[in-house]
Scaffold this motif. Structure first.
Motif, PDB file in Angstrom:
ATOM      1  N   GLY A  74       0.706  -1.238   0.081  1.00 15.06           N
ATOM      2  CA  GLY A  74       0.045   0.109   0.034  1.00 15.06           C
ATOM      3  C   GLY A  74       0.726   1.331  -0.083  1.00 15.06           C
ATOM      4  O   GLY A  74       0.581   2.176  -0.610  1.00 15.06           O
ATOM      5  N   CYS A  75       1.785   1.182   0.839  1.00 13.27           N
ATOM      6  CA  CYS A  75       3.006   2.424   0.792  1.00 13.27           C
ATOM      7  C   CYS A  75       3.445   2.837  -0.460  1.00 13.27           C
ATOM      8  O   CYS A  75       3.513   3.723  -1.217  1.00 13.27           O
ATOM      9  CB  CYS A  75       3.973   2.144   1.749  1.00 13.27           C
ATOM     10  N   ALA A  76       3.775   1.479  -1.225  1.00 14.36           N
ATOM     11  CA  ALA A  76       4.399   1.740  -2.746  1.00 14.36           C
ATOM     12  C   ALA A  76       3.242   2.132  -3.556  1.00 14.36           C
ATOM     13  O   ALA A  76       3.550   3.115  -4.507  1.00 14.36           O
ATOM     14  CB  ALA A  76       4.942   0.486  -3.064  1.00 14.36           C
ATOM     15  N   GLY A  77       1.993   1.756  -3.367  1.00 14.08           N
ATOM     16  CA  GLY A  77       0.829   2.448  -4.179  1.00 14.08           C
ATOM     17  C   GLY A  77       0.906   4.007  -4.022  1.00 14.08           C
ATOM     18  O   GLY A  77       0.642   4.603  -4.810  1.00 14.08           O
ATOM     19  N   SER A  78       0.879   4.184  -2.739  1.00 17.85           N
ATOM     20  CA  SER A  78       0.962   5.791  -2.468  1.00 17.85           C
ATOM     21  C   SER A  78       1.861   6.438  -3.046  1.00 17.85           C
ATOM     22  O   SER A  78       1.764   7.573  -3.362  1.00 17.85           O
ATOM     23  CB  SER A  78       0.770   6.118  -0.946  1.00 17.85           C
ATOM     24  N   ALA A  79       3.323   6.125  -3.094  1.00 14.08           N
ATOM     25  CA  ALA A  79       4.322   6.486  -3.720  1.00 14.08           C
ATOM     26  C   ALA A  79       4.173   6.790  -5.003  1.00 14.08           C
ATOM     27  O   ALA A  79       4.469   7.739  -5.841  1.00 14.08           O
ATOM     28  CB  ALA A  79       5.704   5.729  -3.410  1.00 14.08           C
ATOM     29  N   LEU A  80       3.393   5.832  -5.981  1.00  9.43           N
ATOM     30  CA  LEU A  80       3.188   5.723  -7.248  1.00  9.43           C
ATOM     31  C   LEU A  80       2.093   6.924  -7.617  1.00  9.43           C
ATOM     32  O   LEU A  80       2.292   7.515  -8.372  1.00  9.43           O
ATOM     33  CB  LEU A  80       2.605   4.362  -7.702  1.00  9.43           C
ATOM     34  N   VAL A  81       1.250   7.371  -6.650  1.00 10.03           N
ATOM     35  CA  VAL A  81       0.238   8.312  -6.743  1.00 10.03           C
ATOM     36  C   VAL A  81       1.129   9.782  -6.818  1.00 10.03           C
ATOM     37  O   VAL A  81       0.740  10.501  -7.675  1.00 10.03           O
ATOM     38  CB  VAL A  81      -0.576   8.252  -5.686  1.00 10.03           C
ATOM     39  N   GLY A  82       2.147   9.632  -5.866  1.00 12.02           N
ATOM     40  CA  GLY A  82       3.089  10.851  -6.082  1.00 12.02           C
ATOM     41  C   GLY A  82       3.703  11.023  -7.293  1.00 12.02           C
ATOM     42  O   GLY A  82       3.956  12.165  -7.683  1.00 12.02           O
ATOM     43  N   GLY A  83       4.071   9.939  -7.702  1.00 17.30           N
ATOM     44  CA  GLY A  83       4.776   9.934  -9.390  1.00 17.30           C
ATOM     45  C   GLY A  83       3.882  10.293 -10.357  1.00 17.30           C
ATOM     46  O   GLY A  83       4.159  11.331 -11.120  1.00 17.30           O
ATOM     47  N   PHE A  84       2.628   9.757 -10.368  1.00 15.62           N
ATOM     48  CA  PHE A  84       1.660  10.384 -11.313  1.00 15.62           C
ATOM     49  C   PHE A  84       1.150  11.696 -11.136  1.00 15.62           C
ATOM     50  O   PHE A  84       0.845  12.452 -12.027  1.00 15.62           O
ATOM     51  CB  PHE A  84       0.308   9.202 -11.442  1.00 15.62           C
ATOM     52  N   LEU A  85       1.150  12.105  -9.837  1.00 17.04           N
ATOM     53  CA  LEU A  85       0.794  13.619  -9.593  1.00 17.04           C
ATOM     54  C   LEU A  85       1.686  14.470 -10.430  1.00 17.04           C
ATOM     55  O   LEU A  85       1.380  15.561 -10.434  1.00 17.04           O
ATOM     56  CB  LEU A  85       0.598  13.875  -8.157  1.00 17.04           C
ATOM     57  N   ALA A  86       2.855  13.882 -10.527  1.00 19.51           N
ATOM     58  CA  ALA A  86       3.978  14.886 -11.274  1.00 19.51           C
ATOM     59  C   ALA A  86       3.580  14.858 -12.622  1.00 19.51           C
ATOM     60  O   ALA A  86       4.142  15.973 -13.257  1.00 19.51           O
ATOM     61  CB  ALA A  86       5.351  14.363 -10.972  1.00 19.51           C
ATOM     62  N   VAL A  87       2.868  14.214 -13.315  1.00 14.59           N
ATOM     63  CA  VAL A  87       2.759  14.414 -14.546  1.00 14.59           C
ATOM     64  C   VAL A  87       1.176  14.629 -15.030  1.00 14.59           C
ATOM     65  O   VAL A  87       1.080  14.676 -16.204  1.00 14.59           O
ATOM     66  CB  VAL A  87       3.203  13.081 -15.439  1.00 14.59           C
ATOM     67  N   GLU A  88       0.364  14.698 -14.045  1.00 13.44           N
ATOM     68  CA  GLU A  88      -1.152  14.628 -14.162  1.00 13.44           C
ATOM     69  C   GLU A  88      -1.840  15.864 -13.150  1.00 13.44           C
ATOM     70  O   GLU A  88      -1.783  15.517 -12.107  1.00 13.44           O
ATOM     71  CB  GLU A  88      -1.946  13.624 -14.589  1.00 13.44           C
ATOM     72  N   PRO A  89      -2.100  17.120 -13.573  1.00 21.51           N
ATOM     73  CA  PRO A  89      -2.628  17.967 -12.499  1.00 21.51           C
ATOM     74  C   PRO A  89      -3.848  17.559 -11.922  1.00 21.51           C
ATOM     75  O   PRO A  89      -4.330  17.971 -10.812  1.00 21.51           O
ATOM     76  CB  PRO A  89      -2.701  19.023 -13.209  1.00 21.51           C
ATOM     77  N   ASP A  90      -4.926  16.871 -12.553  1.00 24.26           N
ATOM     78  CA  ASP A  90      -6.005  16.212 -12.045  1.00 24.26           C
ATOM     79  C   ASP A  90      -5.864  15.162 -11.080  1.00 24.26           C
ATOM     80  O   ASP A  90      -5.692  13.979 -11.608  1.00 24.26           O
ATOM     81  CB  ASP A  90      -7.031  15.991 -13.342  1.00 24.26           C
ATOM     82  N   ALA A  91      -5.863  15.387  -9.837  1.00 28.69           N
ATOM     83  CA  ALA A  91      -5.273  14.444  -8.974  1.00 28.69           C
ATOM     84  C   ALA A  91      -6.220  13.314  -9.098  1.00 28.69           C
ATOM     85  O   ALA A  91      -5.814  11.981  -8.458  1.00 28.69           O
ATOM     86  CB  ALA A  91      -5.375  14.960  -7.582  1.00 28.69           C
ATOM     87  N   LEU A  92      -7.410  13.475  -9.189  1.00 33.60           N
ATOM     88  CA  LEU A  92      -8.218  12.151  -9.367  1.00 33.60           C
ATOM     89  C   LEU A  92      -7.910  11.002 -10.414  1.00 33.60           C
ATOM     90  O   LEU A  92      -7.679   9.918 -10.342  1.00 33.60           O
ATOM     91  CB  LEU A  92      -9.843  12.467  -9.826  1.00 33.60           C
ATOM     92  N   ARG A  93      -7.525  11.768 -11.692  1.00 30.28           N
ATOM     93  CA  ARG A  93      -6.987  10.973 -12.582  1.00 30.28           C
ATOM     94  C   ARG A  93      -5.533  10.160 -12.201  1.00 30.28           C
ATOM     95  O   ARG A  93      -5.199   9.186 -12.613  1.00 30.28           O
ATOM     96  CB  ARG A  93      -6.843  11.831 -13.946  1.00 30.28           C
ATOM     97  N   ALA A  94      -4.802  11.184 -11.836  1.00 29.56           N
ATOM     98  CA  ALA A  94      -3.667  10.561 -11.244  1.00 29.56           C
ATOM     99  C   ALA A  94      -3.478   9.516 -10.229  1.00 29.56           C
ATOM    100  O   ALA A  94      -2.947   8.361 -10.361  1.00 29.56           O
ATOM    101  CB  ALA A  94      -2.621  11.940 -10.680  1.00 29.56           C
ATOM    102  N   ALA A  95      -4.391   9.651  -9.171  1.00 25.85           N
ATOM    103  CA  ALA A  95      -4.530   8.575  -8.286  1.00 25.85           C
ATOM    104  C   ALA A  95      -5.105   7.130  -8.934  1.00 25.85           C
ATOM    105  O   ALA A  95      -4.748   6.208  -8.615  1.00 25.85           O
ATOM    106  CB  ALA A  95      -5.593   9.070  -7.144  1.00 25.85           C
ATOM    107  N   ALA A  96      -6.230   7.377  -9.974  1.00 29.60           N
ATOM    108  CA  ALA A  96      -6.737   6.308 -10.395  1.00 29.60           C
ATOM    109  C   ALA A  96      -5.679   5.709 -11.373  1.00 29.60           C
ATOM    110  O   ALA A  96      -5.671   4.447 -11.504  1.00 29.60           O
ATOM    111  CB  ALA A  96      -7.936   6.798 -11.362  1.00 29.60           C
ATOM    112  N   ALA A  97      -4.747   6.129 -12.162  1.00 30.07           N
ATOM    113  CA  ALA A  97      -3.839   5.474 -12.944  1.00 30.07           C
ATOM    114  C   ALA A  97      -2.764   5.074 -12.055  1.00 30.07           C
ATOM    115  O   ALA A  97      -2.265   3.785 -12.419  1.00 30.07           O
ATOM    116  CB  ALA A  97      -3.225   6.711 -14.009  1.00 30.07           C
TER     117      ALA A  97
END
Lengths: 253, 253, 253
Positions: free
Chosen positions: C185-208
């Motif tokens: 789960g921790c790694a999943g949260s870190a990946l959310v942090g990575g996708f937030l860096a390439v997508e301003p819509d945080a819902l999309r970033a988290a879903a991806a």
């Protein structure tokens, strides 16, 4: 020199297995587990204690010391100061791995002070070297830097470069998965610490360590589907690697 | 006693899977990840928090406690004091793993004080036992040490010895790769903490835990090419191991 | 919305690989190694430094930030305060993972203060959400909580739920082994942090991010005999996963 490196490394590997040197590691929180496993697989005995009241004793009873600056904090700064002093007192060789000095001015200053305290080897990547060298002239000339600081520079890259400022060895072994597993470089620095315990010529020790890691990486790729299985497979390869196999696969340039 | 150990261990394993006890771990920085994964694979729920303001609450809501002295530092010393007090208050069983007391006098003194505070089990290797026992007579007689300290000693080796000073169990399972993976002993101690949560007789709990780990090690070797793949395979084996398989492979002497 | 998620996630994955964002992680001691390897496998560059005098600089030169509250201690509390301030100053998106807030009142209070400081995403499990929501009404209504706190809630479970209070996405990918490997789960949260860096819509970033992890988990099971080999295999799968494969396996509800 270069032609003799594979046989020399094979002989040192046999000594490493026979002597099982104790390597004390001040290393970052991310790398501790993988580094311990790499040292065990190679035939060394790792210890990782950082506390100020214990580290002097651990270093005194070790045969080599790693100082890795990843996740540098107050405890690790204090541990480093004590450990380096103990290493000098007991004539223990030590290796410096100045992780991410290109991203922290405070760490860079700390690393430069450490270089002045006489590590036998500084192992780092190209970005870290660019930061560590304090003049443009040195940045362009790794051998000049090694001469001036009187240390061995072991710079990882597509070809690893190891130099004492006079002699230079290049190692072409390795695989791109090695950059996809965290702590791989850190583990390589720890292996340098192990080889320093069995070989007084630090250039030879560093070359043997990086050659061992690079060849293990090439053998590991055959068992790997990606960086996760590769991380396990390189430990397997470090454990089984023997001198003839090391010599047969060495790419020294 | 010995003949009954495999069936007893099988029954405890079934209970462990059913109850999923929470095991709080004060353990060293090198071992935290592997220990958590070993506990999860065995069916327990690990937690690893060390901070003084939180650890009392974590221990209070746990079913077993591990105190491992690797990478001992000020935070871990403070955490241990609070956690052991909380364990006594909530009648929680705890296990002591005095890592490397043979290499640090300060740690040795700390460990001896902890033994006096009543761990249910002390799990350690032969060198650590030699250091911990404070007289030559005790060093020669593990059972006498267990009687005098009123604890269970679980000493790992080619044959693991588990004794309360009156009864003694030997476990012959395991594989030499277990000494080539860092934190394997630490994970074994954590499993003891898990079994203590489901079995009040600490000798039985310790024997079941070390039997489970040893059998898992033997099953894992079949999937392993070296210590790296072995570390993954023993987690797989801990996860799939059931009572009949445990009983079938047990070597109790 | 839901029909478009797989293609959107595939496009973001391609961007992640191309841009290789730096993700700075304040994360727990158990998770640091696996999280770094998951970020590397996905195509990001991790850093993990916690010290107060360095973390501001690391965050300033990163593209995303993870604040994970596991093994919370004084150093991590101080690091979090500095890092969140630096993130706001440099307009860096950050994700909060309030590990075990259901087991520590002090950590729960700390987490609630952090929610008020504006993380782009809060990723957590059901028990942690129940604790974090401070009224019964909010506990029963994840979307209301997301609206009121103006954050994205990404709640893992058999189906992951991601909502900003208006939109909601469910992700049905994953495998039960993911709960048997610590730090998943921790790694999943870190990946959310990575996708937030390439997508301003945080819902999309988290879903991806969660879709990528879930699909990688399903692919990894094919190579795994248990949680140990699964942990390696999911890193392999994160490394090789491409947009068409992600889209083909996505289960968005």
């Amino acid at each position: 020199m270069r032609d003799a490196v594979p046989e020399m490394a094979g002989a040192l590997l046999a000594q490493l297995r026979a002597r099982a040197p104790r390597v004390h590691c001040i290393t970052n929180a991310v790398a501790q587990n993988f580094t311990a496993n790499a040292l065990l697989a190679a035939g060394c005995v790792p210890s990782m204690t950082l506390s100020a009241d214990e580290i002097g004793g651990f270093v005194a009873s070790a045969h080599g010391l790693l100082v890795n600056l990843g996740t540098l904090d107050a405890e690790r700064r204090a541990a480093t100061s004590i450990a380096v002093a103990a290493a000098h007192q007991h004539k223990l060789p030590w290796v410096l791995d100045p992780v991410f000095v290109d991203r922290s001015p405070g760490r860079l200053a700390f690393a430069r002070n450490l270089v002045a305290r006489g590590p036998r080897v500084v192992r780092l990547n190209h970005r870290e070297f660019e930061a560590l060298a304090d003049t443009a002239a040195k940045r362009e000339n790794v051998m000049a830097y090694a001469r001036e600081t009187r240390t061995i520079v072991a710079m990882s890259g597509a070809t690893d470069l190891i130099t004492d400022g006079t002699r230079a060895v290049g190692i072409g072994n390795g695989h791109m998965f090695m950059a996809k597993v965290t702590a791989m470089g850190c583990a390589g620095s720890a292996l340098v610490g192990g080889f320093l315990a069995v070989e007084p010529d630090a250039l030879r020790a560093a070359a043997a360590a990086l050659l061992m890691l690079g060849v293990a990486g090439e053998l590991a790729v055959r068992q790997a589907q990606g960086p996760g299985s590769f991380a396990a497979a390189i430990l397997d390869a470090l454990n089984t690697l023997d001198a003839p196999t090391l010599i047969a696969h060495a790419k020294v340039v």
